[in-house]
Design a protein around this motif. Sequence first.
Motif, PDB file in Angstrom:
ATOM      1  N   ASP A 255      67.848  59.693 -12.646  1.00 23.47           N
ATOM      2  CA  ASP A 255      67.280  58.695 -13.553  1.00 23.47           C
ATOM      3  C   ASP A 255      67.950  57.329 -13.408  1.00 23.47           C
ATOM      4  N   SER A 256      68.520  57.073 -12.212  1.00 27.28           N
ATOM      5  CA  SER A 256      69.143  55.762 -12.032  1.00 27.28           C
ATOM      6  C   SER A 256      68.066  54.690 -11.859  1.00 27.28           C
ATOM      7  N   TRP A 257      68.373  53.472 -12.292  1.00 27.01           N
ATOM      8  CA  TRP A 257      67.378  52.396 -12.195  1.00 27.01           C
ATOM      9  C   TRP A 257      67.050  52.083 -10.748  1.00 27.01           C
ATOM     10  N   ILE A 258      68.052  52.255  -9.871  1.00 30.01           N
ATOM     11  CA  ILE A 258      67.836  51.892  -8.470  1.00 30.01           C
ATOM     12  C   ILE A 258      66.829  52.857  -7.817  1.00 30.01           C
ATOM     13  N   SER A 259      66.962  54.150  -8.168  1.00 30.19           N
ATOM     14  CA  SER A 259      65.987  55.122  -7.629  1.00 30.19           C
ATOM     15  C   SER A 259      64.586  54.804  -8.155  1.00 30.19           C
ATOM     16  N   ARG A 264      59.088  52.726  -7.162  1.00 26.86           N
ATOM     17  CA  ARG A 264      57.989  51.780  -7.432  1.00 26.86           C
ATOM     18  C   ARG A 264      57.632  50.972  -6.189  1.00 26.86           C
ATOM     19  N   ILE A 265      58.674  50.545  -5.475  1.00 24.54           N
ATOM     20  CA  ILE A 265      58.429  49.732  -4.271  1.00 24.54           C
ATOM     21  C   ILE A 265      57.712  50.567  -3.205  1.00 24.54           C
ATOM     22  N   TYR A 268      54.204  51.174  -4.106  1.00 29.60           N
ATOM     23  CA  TYR A 268      53.406  49.958  -3.937  1.00 29.60           C
ATOM     24  C   TYR A 268      53.049  49.749  -2.457  1.00 29.60           C
ATOM     25  N   ILE A 269      54.063  49.806  -1.593  1.00 33.15           N
ATOM     26  CA  ILE A 269      53.811  49.496  -0.179  1.00 33.15           C
ATOM     27  C   ILE A 269      52.928  50.572   0.465  1.00 33.15           C
ATOM     28  N   GLY A 270      53.305  51.826   0.251  1.00 26.90           N
ATOM     29  CA  GLY A 270      52.590  52.899   0.957  1.00 26.90           C
ATOM     30  C   GLY A 270      51.223  53.210   0.383  1.00 26.90           C
ATOM     31  N   ASN A 271      51.088  53.126  -0.943  1.00 29.53           N
ATOM     32  CA  ASN A 271      49.843  53.590  -1.568  1.00 29.53           C
ATOM     33  C   ASN A 271      48.973  52.470  -2.132  1.00 29.53           C
ATOM     34  N   LYS A 272      49.629  51.533  -2.834  1.00 28.30           N
ATOM     35  CA  LYS A 272      48.809  50.583  -3.598  1.00 28.30           C
ATOM     36  C   LYS A 272      48.374  49.343  -2.821  1.00 28.30           C
ATOM     37  N   VAL A 298      68.373  54.069  -2.563  1.00 30.72           N
ATOM     38  CA  VAL A 298      67.437  53.280  -1.760  1.00 30.72           C
ATOM     39  C   VAL A 298      66.978  54.052  -0.526  1.00 30.72           C
ATOM     40  N   ARG A 299      67.281  55.348  -0.499  1.00 29.21           N
ATOM     41  CA  ARG A 299      66.942  56.123   0.709  1.00 29.21           C
ATOM     42  C   ARG A 299      65.970  57.253   0.435  1.00 29.21           C
ATOM     43  N   SER A 300      65.329  57.688   1.520  1.00 26.79           N
ATOM     44  CA  SER A 300      64.519  58.905   1.454  1.00 26.79           C
ATOM     45  C   SER A 300      65.456  60.086   1.276  1.00 26.79           C
ATOM     46  N   ALA A 301      65.035  61.051   0.480  1.00 25.61           N
ATOM     47  CA  ALA A 301      65.879  62.239   0.290  1.00 25.61           C
ATOM     48  C   ALA A 301      65.015  63.483   0.490  1.00 25.61           C
TER      49      ALA A 301
END
Length: 425
Positions: A255-259, A264-265, A268-272, A298-301
């Motif tokens: 639940d970190s803000w960075i995740s 959201r980013i 946005y880029i991939g879907n929206k 900021v990474r894929s997990a």
Amino acid sequence: MSKTTSSDSQLPFSKKFLWGASVSTHQVEGNNHNQWTVWELENAAQLARSAKDRYGELEVWGEIKGEATRPGNYVSGKAAEHYRRYRDDFKLAKQLNLNAIRSGIEWSRVEPKEGQFNERALEHYRQYFTEMKQQGIEPVLTLWHWTMPEWFADKGGFLKRANTKYFTRYVQYVMENIGVNFTYVITINEPTIYSAFSYYYKRWPPQHASLIDSYFVLKNLARAHKTAYKLIKSHQPKARVGLAHNCAYVYTDDDSWISSLSVRIAHYIGNKWFINQVKKQQDFLGLNYYLGHRIKGVRSANTNDKPLNDLGWRMEPELLGKLAEQLHSEYGLPILVTETGVADKNDTHRKWWIQNNLSSLTLAQKRGAQILGYIHWSLLDNFEWAEGFWPRFGLIEVDYKTQRHTIRSSAKWYADVIKHSRDHA
Ligand code: BGC
């Protein structure tokens, strides 16, 4: 509900719900001649030689080694011979209780030479879709699923803005002459996947490795869609027109803000981003779903904590409903699942995949998302682009030596679910 069965969690879908399966022209028809067939012949030997590097780590490697190291695997050739066997394939679809098939028109057959349209080819598609309707199956027409006439590729394909006029002319010819009314038309299949794999990752023809080229292709595909949308509506005002967009469900477990920001980013880029380009020209949102995308910081997990399909893709079928719900709330458009499925040669995961897809869609529907239908990928085993024939996505198995088309047991189960849902709608 009178009877309790394992499929109750997938109910209820309305009487009008589209229970379908999808194919694309190049992947099943056989004997095509387009930019992809040219590329296949040029690359088959090299793809076969490097198969171990790409697939050696897969669980199924031992089983697919023979096929994947053979150049013939990478040449579409006769494929599933759907071009001439379509009547029988539709009968099999009927046995599966399907009431929809997503399939298309192959541009390279209809306009093999620039500006010269082949009436016989169009006549084939007229018969094809008429037969489909006569068998009680609703066609979901796709006008472009990545393959194009060689002459169009030689002109630079969708990389050049000026070339979109050729696509418009093809769509116009089809709409003026097809003589079949469609309720659902898809202009373009997966613009973001095509532009990424053909123009950025260098994996598919014409194998560019340029972010800027992939961006231009996307912009031009959006332009092509908008013009086609208007054109289709002018010929068939009742048709619902959209495109098939590949979306991953992006999520995080912490639940970190960075995740949350990264999620959201990425969403946005991939879907929206692409939907936003064309959102006024969408009567429904065609959703192709295969993957979830987990993010940490900021990474894929995307660690291997989920079962993998034959291609090594993490399987998270339950995310389909969440994605449908999310997109429905963002755009207010009805959602048509135009593809989702698994590469599963031994048919061990397909039933589980469909079951979880459907339960999650039921939930999404209960929460207010409007779901028009579920069109599974794929009706038939098919030619899986640069991977060739070895990945098996079909509800119907294709024996490429004998051309026997046989219903898989997961598909029989799917047929029972459809019947049960219909009986209780
Ligand atoms: C494409 C299909 C493909 C499927 C499985 C989708 O991205 O539209 O053509 O076969 O994924 O990889």
